[in-house]
Design a protein around this motif. Structure first.
Motif, PDB file in Angstrom:
ATOM      1  N   LEU A  13       4.950  -6.605  -8.392  1.00 46.98           N
ATOM      2  CA  LEU A  13       5.262  -5.768  -7.473  1.00 46.98           C
ATOM      3  C   LEU A  13       4.710  -6.703  -6.194  1.00 46.98           C
ATOM      4  O   LEU A  13       3.641  -7.194  -6.367  1.00 46.98           O
ATOM      5  N   MET A  19       5.881   4.306  -2.978  1.00 48.27           N
ATOM      6  CA  MET A  19       5.501   5.686  -2.976  1.00 48.27           C
ATOM      7  C   MET A  19       6.418   6.698  -1.873  1.00 48.27           C
ATOM      8  O   MET A  19       6.329   5.861  -0.822  1.00 48.27           O
ATOM      9  N   PRO A  64       4.078  -6.649  -1.825  1.00 47.66           N
ATOM     10  CA  PRO A  64       4.092  -5.589  -0.470  1.00 47.66           C
ATOM     11  C   PRO A  64       5.385  -5.934   0.268  1.00 47.66           C
ATOM     12  O   PRO A  64       5.611  -6.935   0.235  1.00 47.66           O
ATOM     13  N   ASN A  65       5.841  -4.922   0.617  1.00 47.88           N
ATOM     14  CA  ASN A  65       7.057  -4.888   1.671  1.00 47.88           C
ATOM     15  C   ASN A  65       7.013  -3.603   2.425  1.00 47.88           C
ATOM     16  O   ASN A  65       6.060  -2.951   2.483  1.00 47.88           O
ATOM     17  N   TYR A  66       8.252  -3.583   3.358  1.00 47.16           N
ATOM     18  CA  TYR A  66       8.165  -2.374   4.137  1.00 47.16           C
ATOM     19  C   TYR A  66       9.672  -1.567   4.008  1.00 47.16           C
ATOM     20  O   TYR A  66      10.638  -2.307   4.073  1.00 47.16           O
ATOM     21  N   TYR A 124      -1.376  -5.862  -5.412  1.00 45.24           N
ATOM     22  CA  TYR A 124      -0.491  -5.097  -6.256  1.00 45.24           C
ATOM     23  C   TYR A 124      -0.309  -5.566  -7.498  1.00 45.24           C
ATOM     24  O   TYR A 124      -0.209  -4.712  -8.508  1.00 45.24           O
ATOM     25  N   GLY A 137       1.332  -9.630   1.100  1.00 41.98           N
ATOM     26  CA  GLY A 137       2.469  -8.806   1.585  1.00 41.98           C
ATOM     27  C   GLY A 137       3.407  -9.496   2.724  1.00 41.98           C
ATOM     28  O   GLY A 137       4.254  -8.811   3.421  1.00 41.98           O
ATOM     29  N   GLU A 166      -1.930   1.809   1.789  1.00 44.07           N
ATOM     30  CA  GLU A 166      -1.181   0.493   1.664  1.00 44.07           C
ATOM     31  C   GLU A 166      -2.145  -0.511   1.847  1.00 44.07           C
ATOM     32  O   GLU A 166      -1.780  -1.717   1.047  1.00 44.07           O
ATOM     33  N   GLU A 222       5.820   4.642   1.329  1.00 41.15           N
ATOM     34  CA  GLU A 222       4.495   4.191   2.049  1.00 41.15           C
ATOM     35  C   GLU A 222       3.447   4.514   0.916  1.00 41.15           C
ATOM     36  O   GLU A 222       3.243   5.392   0.911  1.00 41.15           O
ATOM     37  N   PRO A 223       2.858   3.385   0.305  1.00 39.38           N
ATOM     38  CA  PRO A 223       3.023   2.051   0.375  1.00 39.38           C
ATOM     39  C   PRO A 223       4.433   1.511  -0.244  1.00 39.38           C
ATOM     40  O   PRO A 223       4.963   2.386  -1.102  1.00 39.38           O
ATOM     41  N   SER A 224       4.880   0.565   0.253  1.00 39.91           N
ATOM     42  CA  SER A 224       6.304  -0.180  -0.093  1.00 39.91           C
ATOM     43  C   SER A 224       6.197  -1.410  -0.976  1.00 39.91           C
ATOM     44  O   SER A 224       4.935  -1.886  -0.776  1.00 39.91           O
ATOM     45  N   ALA A 225       6.987  -1.470  -1.829  1.00 38.51           N
ATOM     46  CA  ALA A 225       6.850  -2.769  -2.494  1.00 38.51           C
ATOM     47  C   ALA A 225       8.224  -3.358  -2.644  1.00 38.51           C
ATOM     48  O   ALA A 225       9.363  -2.733  -2.871  1.00 38.51           O
TER      49      ALA A 225
END
Lengths: 834, 372
Positions: B267, B316, B269-271, A480, A31, A472, B276-279
């Motif tokens: 995917l 999500m 991970p990101n913000y 992921y 991430g 998360e 949340e969660p973000s991708a």
């Protein structure tokens, strides 16, 4: 955040074979957005060695001063003889230790070194600057002068740590802790399953009453303030090479030892620090909000008037720093004169929102504010202060003062309770409790409980507040890329709405008629309305205005599609395309005049219907319109014969095309309306709920508008409100009954006064002819003063009659025609042409 | 015509002699064969089959024969006339066929002549691209939702968990609408189509499955890769028990529909505040399918030999967003994603300069036609 791989390895025992690219892939998967891996010194080849300047001969007669030097490089040149080198820099003296590149070497950028003639001498190599070695700007604008302790002949590639890999990470706002080596190392340690050597695990003396006095008046804005004092600093001490190199690789410029150390510790631990010259701080250090009208000159030399929301650091005299953003000039460490021998170290923790606002208010983003905005680990403050003290003692020969000041607002760690299977439910994967607990522990959480997990989040993760935040963490660490791919089953849908289908149909119909769609910006200014010749009180001049438009000339949103579309027409024309038919559909923005500024609503619950209505009432009216513009030939000339220029009738026909798609009957009347030609302008009406409503206009543009906008001659345009057409639409088409009996055709030519609209004559004929009329078509318009009389015209119609149940007799057809002509005569004064 | 003469000897009637009839027939046949045009044939026809023709005259004589002789003579004359008519029809057919062939040759045209009397129109590829993407989801049962472009800040930011101090709310990115008297109007040009998601959630009871295509605004200057006015499509699904696996599957389905059955997504991970969660979502490079990675001999321009193409953001739905819309986050979950249509057009159709999409030059738009 730039992370040198060599530095990262200090905290995580990464496998020796791992390259920067490998680490990048691992961290991306976890991430962290590792954007690039910079290869430092990738194409660098020695010999590159430490040398000592033996002699300097100043060469005269060149445009710039040039030095011919001899340099002792030890046995590195194979002979042990002094190396003769020509050098353009002047920031060194005989006896200085410098970095020498010898013939046969390659510098970054593929720059091969060989002996060469220059300035009348032969230069056997080069004395190097930091830039030439790819080290970044060191601020000297000259060659590197090394500390005297380095031996002549020492390999400088190793000494200056020129070969390394640097990961450049774009840190997302939720991962403030990764604005430090410590944070990135933590992620790397998890990704590689290796232990983390946490640099914040330091022995810190307990706070006592002897430290520099600190008074925090705003414990919400500043919940922690550690102050430490170091005295007896050697003002001559310089940052060692390793420290400078790490700062450079991380993208910072070495400045002075004390400043370099605070920056270094900030990079290492993520805690912004500030060092005050103790002799310049008067009395206790305070933290409070600024008072109205207070001013502060920050380190960048700008004098700023403070807001009462700004958090400031003060001494007896007033503000000495903009808390968490930038220090003040009045207590700055003296790095030019080198007189600072005593410093007070500040390691504090500030409210992220306060810092963010101050940074934005003063348009002053700093390394410190960037970190505080995203959340700094409050528990790391005393360790960071200690680390700074240690380095000052080690590198500057200082003495740590016994006093340790710590002001801490009481707080409890945050706990979040989640069902143990919450991450499973979010992901759609069965991780199981054990995995969930292990992953949460890896990121530093304390986890208790069986089915319900009570999770205490670590102090450096201020972003973890909700159950989904924890989900998360588990999901990203499990990967992921390991998520399965499943499809939900939505309820059966209804397809497109009537309105959506209409929008598509209109686009297809216009494109089918030869129009090309253009999507224009909705920005315009008063000049556009002037060009269109709109009256001062034209409602289209009432606009929605932007606070921050891209161009001051175009601060408003369109109230008509025409300026944008005509701009596209002109652009095409200017590029040599002269036969043009363009269309656009889009929103226009019409202030309602009743907009009220809505109350600021909370976002933790659904607003009431009244509140929602108030939000909508704040918006301008935004109807969807369609417009076309035409210029040049509508039909091209060619081997088939003559072409036909586009004209007003094409514009009106475009409206009919759109109306037909909407199933709306279009009523066309003559009108005078800017920007159209007063004699060639049609008003377009539709019937909505039995009422005739003006929906738009079409025709040829006014010659003045054409001139003002530099458009092709006789440019035509149509604009109509699609939303109104939609409302006027008929809905379901009723199938006509098709008669198979023969048709009876009758032609009539009617003479009327010229101003009588053909539409009225036709309507009268249609009504008068009655039910037997199957179709009517105007096939000729004829004007001839000699034959018809002045101001008269002849309209020739073909009428087709047919009955559903029988063959019409000539008498029946004639009777219907006579009735049609009679009604036209009565309504419009039409006379049957003899 | 003479009256029947019972004592008349047919043999004595000159015109009905067999050899005479044969001669008449042969003359007619020769005349037809000699006719080289339909006009000439017509003359021969009149001469040899018309009322004044020898055979017609001979036929007339039959009536004058005694009954016993009539049949014989009639048969002879009839056969001769039959042969003549047949020959005439055949020759007529031949000559007509010749004429027709000649006329058709004469009427031949150059079918390669160009015809651009009314040049074709076209819809803008951004419009059709949005429709194409939306239709993938409409086919799955999603509805298309729309909303205003000048939007209340609450919809554009607050309800999406973008707090008042979020950088996205500053002047950097957002066009703010002027309120009266220098006041804040609370209205912005929407910076994404996400406010339509909020409106959809407020308007409907879950389950909600919508896609929101539309025009959005950010304060970027126009250049080769930026435009202040651009287009997005976003998707929102809110239902009981939706998971990130469902998000992944939906994305996979989309890229397969648009780029081919062997496509997939990735995917990272990101913000984002609203998920949340973000991708971050990438799709496999549809050109090289990843084969260009680490192979300098086969570089891929589409993905810069990365193997993946960055598409947009997803995740999500943040339960805080659901709460702001009155949806119970304990009962429902959701996923959402969004991406820029301009970008997709650029890599799907090799558009090199963003400006081509905004200038309305017909030379750019025409080749895209009606559908994409």
């Amino acid at each position: 955040m730039r992370v040198p791989l060599s530095w990262l390895r200090e905290y995580v025992d990464l496998p020796a074979t791992e390259t920067g690219r490998d680490v990048q892939a691992k961290l991306i998967s976890a991430g962290l957005e590792v954007e690039t891996v910079e290869q430092l010194g990738a194409d660098l080849k020695g010999p590159l060695v430490v040398g000592q300047v033996l002699t300097i001969e100043e060469l005269e007669g060149f445009k710039k001063p040039i030095r011919f030097c001899t340099v002792d490089v030890g046995r590195a040149n194979g002979t042990g003889e002094p190396q003769e080198i020509v050098c353009g820099a002047r920031n060194f003296s005989v006896g200085d230790k410098v970095v020498v590149v010898l013939p046969g070497a390659t510098l970054p950028g593929g720059f091969s070194i060989s002996a060469r003639k220059t300035y009348g001498k032969t230069s056997h190599g080069m004395i190097c600057s930091a830039e030439e070695l790819g080290m970044g700007d060191d601020g000297t604008h000259g060659i590197i002068v090394l500390p005297p302790e380095h031996e002549v002949g020492t390999d400088a590639i190793e000494l200056l740590q020129l070969v390394d890999e640097v990961l450049d990470i774009a840190v997302t706002p939720d991962r403030g802790y990764c604005l430090s080596l410590r944070g990135v190392a933590r992620e790397a340690a998890i990704a590689y399953g290796r232990p983390l050597l946490d640099p914040a695990l330091l022995d810190v003396p307990a706070p006592n009453a002897y430290g520099h006095p600190v008074k925090v008046s705003d414990p919400f804005g500043c919940d922690r303030f550690t102050a430490r004092t170091v005295t007896g600093l050697d003002p001559e001490a310089r940052s060692p090479i390793w420290l400078q190199r790490r700062l450079q690789k991380a993208g910072m410029r070495p400045i002075s030892l004390a400043v370099d150390i605070t920056n270094y510790v900030m990079l290492e631990l993520g805690q912004p620090l500030h060092a005050y010259d103790r002799t310049r701080v008067q009395g206790a250090i305070g933290v409070r909000r600024a008072e109205r009208g207070e001013q502060l000159t920050t380190l960048d030399g700008v004098t700023r008037t403070l807001s009462t929301e700004d958090l400031v650091i003060t001494d007896e005299r007033g503000p000495i720093g903009l808390a968490g953003v930038m220090g003040g000039a009045n207590t700055e460490i003296d790095d030019t004169e080198g007189t600072t021998t005593e410093v007070v170290i500040e390691a504090a923790h500030f409210d992220p929102v306060a810092i963010a606002r101050t940074a934005r208010r003063h348009k002053l983003s700093s390394e410190a504010s960037r970190r505080f905005e995203r959340g700094v680990d409050p528990q790391a403050a005393s360790a960071a202060a200690q680390r700074t003290v240690d380095l000052l003692v080690l590198l500057a020969g200082g003495t740590a003062d016994a006093g340790v000041t710590e002001v801490v607002a009481p707080s409890a760690p945050r706990t979040i309770t989640i069902p143990a299977d919450h991450p499973d439910k979010v992901a759609g994967v069965s991780y199981g409790r054990e995995t969930v607990v292990r992953r949460l522990q890896q990121i530093g959480c304390d986890v208790y409980g069986a089915d319900e997990l009570i999770v205490t989040v670590p102090s450096w993760r201020s972003d973890l507040t909700d159950p989904n935040d924890l989900a998360e963490e588990v999901i990203r660490l499990e990967g992921y890329e390991n998520l399965p791919s499943t499809l939900p089953r939505p309820l059966p849908g209804h397809g497109l709405t009537d309105r959506q289908r209409l929008h598509r149909r209109v686009g297809r119909a216009l494109a089918g008629a030869g129009y090309v769609e253009a999507l224009n910006y909705p920005f315009l200014g008063p000049a556009a309305f002037d060009q269109l010749g709109l009256d001062a009180d034209d409602p289209r001049r009432t606009v929605v205005t932007l606070v921050n438009p891209l161009s001051d000339e175009e601060p408003a949103l369109r109230t008509t599609l025409l300026p944008g579309l005509l701009g596209a027409l002109r652009r095409n024309d200017g590029r040599g395309g002269h036969d043009l038919a363009l269309f656009e559909t889009g929103l226009v923005f019409r202030p309602t005049g009743r907009e009220e500024i809505p109350a600021r609503l909370p976002a933790d619950r659904k607003p009431t219907p009244d509140q929602l209505a108030a939000l909508d009432a704040a918006l301008p009216h935004q109807p969807r319109r369609v417009a076309v513009v035409l210029a040049g030939a509508r039909e091209q000339a060619g081997w088939w014969g003559k072409g036909r220029p586009s004209d007003w009738a094409d514009a009106v026909e475009a409206a009919r095309t759109v109306a037909r798609e909407a199933g709306a009957e279009l009523i066309v009347r003559a009108d005078q309306h800017a920007p159209w030609h007063p004699g060639r302008c049609a008003a377009l009406y539709v019937r909505v709920d039995g009422e005739e409503v003006l929906a738009g206009h079409a025709g040829e543009l006014h010659p003045r508008v054409v001139k003002a906008m530099h458009l092709p001659e006789r440019t035509c345009a149509m604009e109509i409100e699609l939303d109104l057409l939609e409302q006027a639409g008929d809905g379901i088409v009723r199938a006509p009954r098709i008669s198979s009996f023969p048709v009876a055709t009758q032609d009539v030519a009617l003479v009327v006064d010229k101003p009588v609209p053909a539409a009225e004559v036709e309507a009268a004929l249609r009504e008068g002819a009655g039910e037997l009329l199957e179709a009517i078509r105007l096939f000729d318009v004829y004007e001839n003063a000699e034959q018809l009389g002045d101001g008269r015209k002849s309209l020739a119609y073909a009428l087709r009659f047919r009955a559903p149940d029988r063959t019409l007799t000539v008498d029946e057809a004639s009777a219907a025609r006579d009735a049609a002509v009679a009604l036209a005569a009565e309504r419009t004064g039409a006379a049957l042409r003899g | 015509m003479s009256a029947p003469n019972k004592s008349y000897d047919p043999v004595e009637v000159e015109a009905l002699k067999p050899e005479e009839i044969e001669r008449m027939r042969d003359e007619a046949l020769a005349a037809f064969a000699a006719a080289d045009s339909l006009d000439a044939l017509h003359e021969a026809k009149v001469a040899h089959t018309g009322p004044a023709s020898p055979l017609a005259l001979a036929n007339r004589e039959i009536g004058a024969l005694p009954p016993h002789a009539k049949a014989d003579a009639g048969k002879r004359v009839g056969m001769a006339r039959g042969a003549v008519n047949k020959a005439l029809a055949a020759r007529q057919g031949e000559l007509e066929a010749e004429r027709d062939a000649r006329v058709l040759v004469e009427e031949a045209v150059d079918v390669t002549l160009p015809y651009d009397r009314v040049p074709a129109g076209a819809r803008h590829p951004l419009t059709t691209m949005m429709e194409r993407v939306a239709d993938v989801f409409v086919a799955m049962g999603y509805e298309i939702a729309e909303g205003p472009e000048a939007e209340a800040e609450w919809f554009n930011f607050d309800a999406l968990n973008i707090a008042p101090d979020h950088p996205a709310r500053t002047m950097q990115d957002t066009f703010f609408v002027e309120g009266g008297k220098g006041e804040d109007s609370g209205v912005v040009l929407r910076t994404h189509t996400s406010p339509v998601q909020i409106r959809s959630l407020l308007d409907r009871e879950p389950p909600v499955y919508v896609v929101c295509p539309g025009r959005v605004y950010r304060t970027d200057e126009l250049d080769a890769t930026h435009t202040p006015v651009f287009h997005q499509i976003e998707l929102l699904a809110v239902d009981e028990g939706l998971t990130m696996a469902d998000l992944k599957g939906t994305l996979d389905h989309m890229v397969q529909s648009l780029f081919g059955a062997d496509m997939k997504t990735r995917l990272r991970p990101n913000y984002f505040p609203f998920t949340e969660p973000s991708a971050e979502m990438d799709m496999l490079c549809y050109v090289c399918k990843g084969a260009s990675v680490g192979d300098p001999d086969r570089p891929c321009r589409t993905c810069s030999s990365e193997g993946w193409i960055e598409l947009g953001g997803c995740g999500m739905v943040n339960p805080r967003v659901l709460a702001a819309c009155g949806v119970d986050p304990e009962k429902y979950s959701g996923f959402a994603f969004g991406f820029g249509i301009e970008r997709m057009l650029m890599f799907r159709h090799n558009v090199e300069d963003m400006r081509d999409m905004v200038e309305g030059d017909v030379r750019f738009t025409r080749p895209f036609g009606m559908e994409i």
